[in-house]
Motif scaffolding. Sequence first.
Motif, mmCIF file in Angstrom:
data_model
loop_
_atom_site.group_PDB
_atom_site.id
_atom_site.type_symbol
_atom_site.label_atom_id
_atom_site.label_comp_id
_atom_site.label_asym_id
_atom_site.label_seq_id
_atom_site.Cartn_x
_atom_site.Cartn_y
_atom_site.Cartn_z
ATOM 1 N N PRO A 126 0.821 -1.219 0.000
ATOM 2 C CA PRO A 126 0.000 0.000 0.000
ATOM 3 C C PRO A 126 0.851 1.264 0.000
ATOM 4 N N PHE A 127 0.176 2.407 -0.273
ATOM 5 C CA PHE A 127 0.791 3.726 -0.184
ATOM 6 C C PHE A 127 0.366 4.382 1.125
ATOM 7 N N SER A 128 1.183 5.309 1.562
ATOM 8 C CA SER A 128 0.840 6.116 2.735
ATOM 9 C C SER A 128 -0.252 7.113 2.352
ATOM 10 N N PRO A 129 -0.941 7.713 3.321
ATOM 11 C CA PRO A 129 -1.908 8.776 2.989
ATOM 12 C C PRO A 129 -1.232 9.929 2.254
ATOM 13 N N VAL A 130 -2.015 10.627 1.405
ATOM 14 C CA VAL A 130 -1.477 11.756 0.626
ATOM 15 C C VAL A 130 -1.284 12.945 1.568
ATOM 16 N N THR A 131 -0.181 13.601 1.404
ATOM 17 C CA THR A 131 0.084 14.821 2.168
ATOM 18 C C THR A 131 0.610 15.886 1.217
ATOM 19 N N THR A 132 0.500 17.155 1.612
ATOM 20 C CA THR A 132 0.920 18.288 0.764
ATOM 21 C C THR A 132 2.203 18.883 1.311
ATOM 22 N N ILE A 133 3.183 19.059 0.431
ATOM 23 C CA ILE A 133 4.448 19.708 0.794
ATOM 24 C C ILE A 133 4.728 20.796 -0.229
ATOM 25 N N TYR A 134 5.771 21.554 -0.026
ATOM 26 C CA TYR A 134 6.149 22.652 -0.936
ATOM 27 C C TYR A 134 7.509 22.364 -1.516
ATOM 28 N N SER A 135 7.650 22.802 -2.767
ATOM 29 C CA SER A 135 8.952 22.702 -3.418
ATOM 30 C C SER A 135 9.900 23.717 -2.792
ATOM 31 N N ALA A 136 11.152 23.625 -3.179
ATOM 32 C CA ALA A 136 12.176 24.494 -2.592
ATOM 33 C C ALA A 136 11.861 25.950 -2.892
ATOM 34 N N GLU A 137 12.076 26.816 -1.917
ATOM 35 C CA GLU A 137 11.833 28.249 -2.081
ATOM 36 C C GLU A 137 13.124 28.959 -2.429
ATOM 37 N N GLU A 138 13.048 30.296 -2.720
ATOM 38 C CA GLU A 138 14.233 31.095 -3.002
ATOM 39 C C GLU A 138 14.696 31.773 -1.728
ATOM 40 N N GLU A 139 15.984 32.119 -1.702
ATOM 41 C CA GLU A 139 16.533 32.799 -0.548
ATOM 42 C C GLU A 139 15.878 34.179 -0.412
ATOM 43 N N PRO A 140 15.847 34.722 0.801
ATOM 44 C CA PRO A 140 15.342 36.097 0.966
ATOM 45 C C PRO A 140 16.098 37.047 0.044
ATOM 46 N N SER A 141 15.335 37.971 -0.617
ATOM 47 C CA SER A 141 15.975 38.851 -1.615
ATOM 48 C C SER A 141 16.353 40.217 -1.067
ATOM 49 N N ARG A 142 15.848 40.582 0.109
ATOM 50 C CA ARG A 142 16.120 41.909 0.664
ATOM 51 C C ARG A 142 16.825 41.781 1.989
ATOM 52 N N ALA A 143 17.533 42.863 2.331
ATOM 53 C CA ALA A 143 18.218 42.922 3.615
ATOM 54 C C ALA A 143 17.331 43.648 4.619
ATOM 55 N N PRO A 144 17.383 43.256 5.906
ATOM 56 C CA PRO A 144 16.628 43.978 6.940
ATOM 57 C C PRO A 144 17.099 45.431 7.021
ATOM 58 N N VAL A 145 16.205 46.318 7.520
ATOM 59 C CA VAL A 145 16.537 47.744 7.635
ATOM 60 C C VAL A 145 16.307 48.199 9.064
ATOM 61 N N LYS A 146 16.714 49.479 9.314
ATOM 62 C CA LYS A 146 16.573 50.114 10.616
ATOM 63 C C LYS A 146 17.205 49.273 11.731
ATOM 64 N N LEU A 147 18.449 48.852 11.503
ATOM 65 C CA LEU A 147 19.187 48.083 12.508
ATOM 66 C C LEU A 147 19.715 49.041 13.574
ATOM 67 N N ARG A 148 19.423 48.786 14.827
ATOM 68 C CA ARG A 148 19.863 49.615 15.949
ATOM 69 C C ARG A 148 20.510 48.723 16.995
ATOM 70 N N ALA A 149 21.530 49.271 17.731
ATOM 71 C CA ALA A 149 22.206 48.546 18.811
ATOM 72 C C ALA A 149 22.362 49.476 19.996
ATOM 73 N N ARG A 150 22.053 48.954 21.237
ATOM 74 C CA ARG A 150 22.136 49.762 22.466
ATOM 75 C C ARG A 150 22.810 48.915 23.553
ATOM 76 N N SER A 151 23.844 49.534 24.191
ATOM 77 C CA SER A 151 24.544 48.852 25.283
ATOM 78 C C SER A 151 23.673 48.876 26.521
ATOM 79 N N VAL A 152 23.361 47.683 27.039
ATOM 80 C CA VAL A 152 22.561 47.564 28.255
ATOM 81 C C VAL A 152 23.448 47.523 29.482
#
Length: 1028
Positions: free
Chosen positions: A791-817
């Motif tokens: 027999p076969f296992s039950p059918v399930t849904t998966i996704y094909s490979a995605e692309e890497e993130p195309s943009r860089a994060p913005v408004k990067l801030r750093a504060r010494s605690v």
Amino acid sequence: MELLWKLLVLVSLVEGLTGTGVLQRPVFTKQPGSVVFPVHAGETQREVVFSCEAQGHPPLFYRWKRNDSFILPVQGSRYSLMGGNLHISNLNKEEDVGIYQCLASNSFGTIISREASLHVAYLENFKTQRRSPVRVREGQGVVLLCGPPPHSGELTFSWIFNAYPSFVIQDTRRFISQKTGNLYIAKVEPSDVGNYTCVVTNTVTKSSVQGPPTPLVLRLDGVMGEYEPKIEVQLPEVVPVAKSSTVKLECFALGNPVPTISWKRVDRAPFGRKVDVNKASGVLEIPYFQQEDSGMYECIAENSRGRNSVKGKLSFYAPPQLTEKPQDVQKTIDDTLEWECKANAKPKPSYRWLKNGDPLDHMEEKIQVNNGVLTISRLNLADVGMYQCVAENKHGRIFTNAELRVIAIAPDFSQNPLKAQTLARQGGDVLIECKPRMSPRGVISWRKGKEALRESHRMMVLDNGSLRLSNVTKMDAGIYTCVARNQFGVASSSGNLFVKEATTITSPAGHLDVTLGESIVLPCQVSYDPTLDLKFTWFFNEQVIHFGSQGAFFEKVGGRSAGDIMIRNIQLSHAGKYTCAVQTKVDSVSIATDVVVRGPPDPPLDCQVNEMTETTASLSWRPGLDNHSPILSYTIQARTPFSLGWQTVTNVREILKGKELSATVTDLSPWVDYEFRVLATNSVGTGEPSKPSKKTRTKEMLPRVTPARVSGGGGGRSELVITWEPVPEEMQSGPGFGYVVAFRPLGAQGWMQAAVTSPDASRYVFKNESIPPFSPYQVKVGVYNNKGEGPFSPVTTIYSAEEEPSRAPVKLRARSVSASEVEVTWKPLAWSNSRRRILGYELLYWREKEKPDAASVVRTEGNKTSVLIRDLEGSSTYYMSLRAYNSAGVGQQSYIVNVTTKKPPPSKAPGRIMWGTSNSKVILSWDQVHALENESEVTGYKVMYSKDKHSHPSVVETNNTSLELSLPTNQEYVIQIKPFSEGGEGISSDQITVRKHKDSITMGAAPASLGFSVVSLAAAILTGRILL
């Protein structure tokens, strides 16, 4: 002669009786040895001495025999005695040669020595002075005869060629026989022509004589052609060889070409290392001959014209060697003597016996000799004397001596008096022994008190003189006297007979039925005569029970008149017959109890698999012992290489009753090795399991189990990654197991399939440039084996490979605690679109002097927009960058920001801590902590307190260097203080313990706080806030 030596014996007896020496029978200390006397021509003084010495008292006298006839050493004869030695003067080789024996006698008897031979060794001259020429052709073989003159003693031979000292040297062509003296030339050559003289040497006399020369002449009528070997020096049919001696076999052949000589054993056994095969001289020598060397030997002579052989047998012999000797013995008149004499020899020895040097008269009815065993019945004084056993075969004889004494004495009870006290049981039998020493045996009579006893059905005098009384009564008690008489005197001995009450066991014999693990008491109560001591002995299945050495199971619990025992924690092995034996000096009684122990059944026997299908197994077994409780049911357990130990399995019949000895096990996995075992149960419990059956494998079938957790996703660009949990080996149902991976875009009709042949595979990657990124697919995974697809296992849904993130994060801030912590924030990217997702962010950070490649990484999950970085260095500059990631990889990095951590907190702990208590308050004070130049200034203090070292502390913060805590003073507290600043918390002080006190006011200080004003402490009242 007979009268003379008897008179000498009488004289020696008289000397012994009047002398002071210890009486001793004759014993040889030196016996004569064989002599070979060399006789040389012209000698006049020829004297031979045979040695003979013996010990004994009265003093010994000696006689000699030659060839079994006595020698009379009268005055003027050539024979004389000096002590025991025999001297022979003017030796005559015809008259004196023979076998000599020495006889030593005294009043105890006569012994005769071993045999010693006298041989005369001599060598006379050759009689003839000339010999005729021997004419031979070249190439022909020839034998030159030696013909030694009259002689006695061993000879050796050599030959002179032409003139002394040119001796013939033996080689493969020439051979001199040391048996006959003849010279053999296998093939005559022209250089052999000449005169040959035989030289004979006597090895005893060391004298040599030369025979007349024999000319060897070469015939002129041609040369002898080639011919096959002709063996001239033959082997005797049988050669007897003495044990440990050296034997030499000779073999030589004539022939053209010169034959080669070789040796072998007919039984093909290899020669040992000790065997010397001299091929050049044709002699086989075997030293130290043993039994294993005997057998048939073959000499082979061969040349290019042919081959001939002769055989001879070496037979092993050994003269007798004594293994058992008769010993001196003392007997009484009318007794029986039995002496045994044994010897090893080959061939087997015969035996004969001598008395005082003369053959024993076998015609007497009382004397019997059987294969070395001498028996003389009805001994009397005439049988006294020295006896010798002679063991002999044709290769030698050996003598051994023993003395027989027959004594005559009056009755004597000194060594064996009657027992002073004899105890008897009323109603029983008693034997009163009477064993006087007397010879000959006389008459025994008995009396009780002063009255003579008359034999009756209750009283009987046995043949050995002892008195037996039957059915004893109290009236039989009294003094009994045994009287012994013979012709030499009379003697008596008395003893007292006491009659005692009989001992009886009052406990009944019984049968006990117990269960494994119980404790029982076996009774043994007795009634007995109180004047006697009791001894209790217990037996288990006829074996004595040793209390204390059989574990803690058996214990005596009876008193003086009871022998009860307890068996604790009874085991199956304790089932059997228990016997209590009670013994006194006069009687013994016993009682037996049978004990049956019921326990769980023994393991079933012979568990075996009769038939296997894909999922079932037919089993059978034989019942073990039920241990006295019928078997009620059976349980079947199974084990596979994949199971955790033994597991109970299901059967066609839910309950296997005790009389059922077969079953069908169900719900097995196909194509798996199984072992089975059976356990039996009765009313007592479940017994030990049977031995496992042999491993047997179920049959294969179509697979029934599909992979679990079918999923997927991720991977590289244009990939569809499908994953699953592999099917365990025990669920694969047969060989050739693999997977069928089926997949299709969501909404499509047909399935694409791929086979994965590895049963351990858990992943399949489909790569195709047409696969859009992050697209939904339906997937299922089936199974197959050599039997086909499952027999076969039950059918399930998966996704094909995605692309890497195309943009860089913005408004990067750093504060010494603090000095070690930095908080980083940013603006999030959109979480998902049709081609990619954002699964989280990676923050990279590195110190000012480090390269970005060595950056540390902190990864977040989900849509978080901040992260706190810990464990940083104080007063240090850090650079930071951020990028998003998903299953395809990481995206572009953001721009770089930097931040400098605060100065570190003070490195010094608070010092000079003082404390005091007053009315449920604890007052603390300490020195101000001053920061170093590279440290941040103190902004406050944290006071931590708890009831013990292990509980969670409470915390109070204050900006001052003293603090008042409202705490009950009837408990102990553990307190620590540490400073804090914008750089974080500093180092804590050592723990101080405020102990509970009943007094209203108490004070204390930490060990380093000497010199602090207690008055100022008492005046300090400060406030603070409590942080829980």
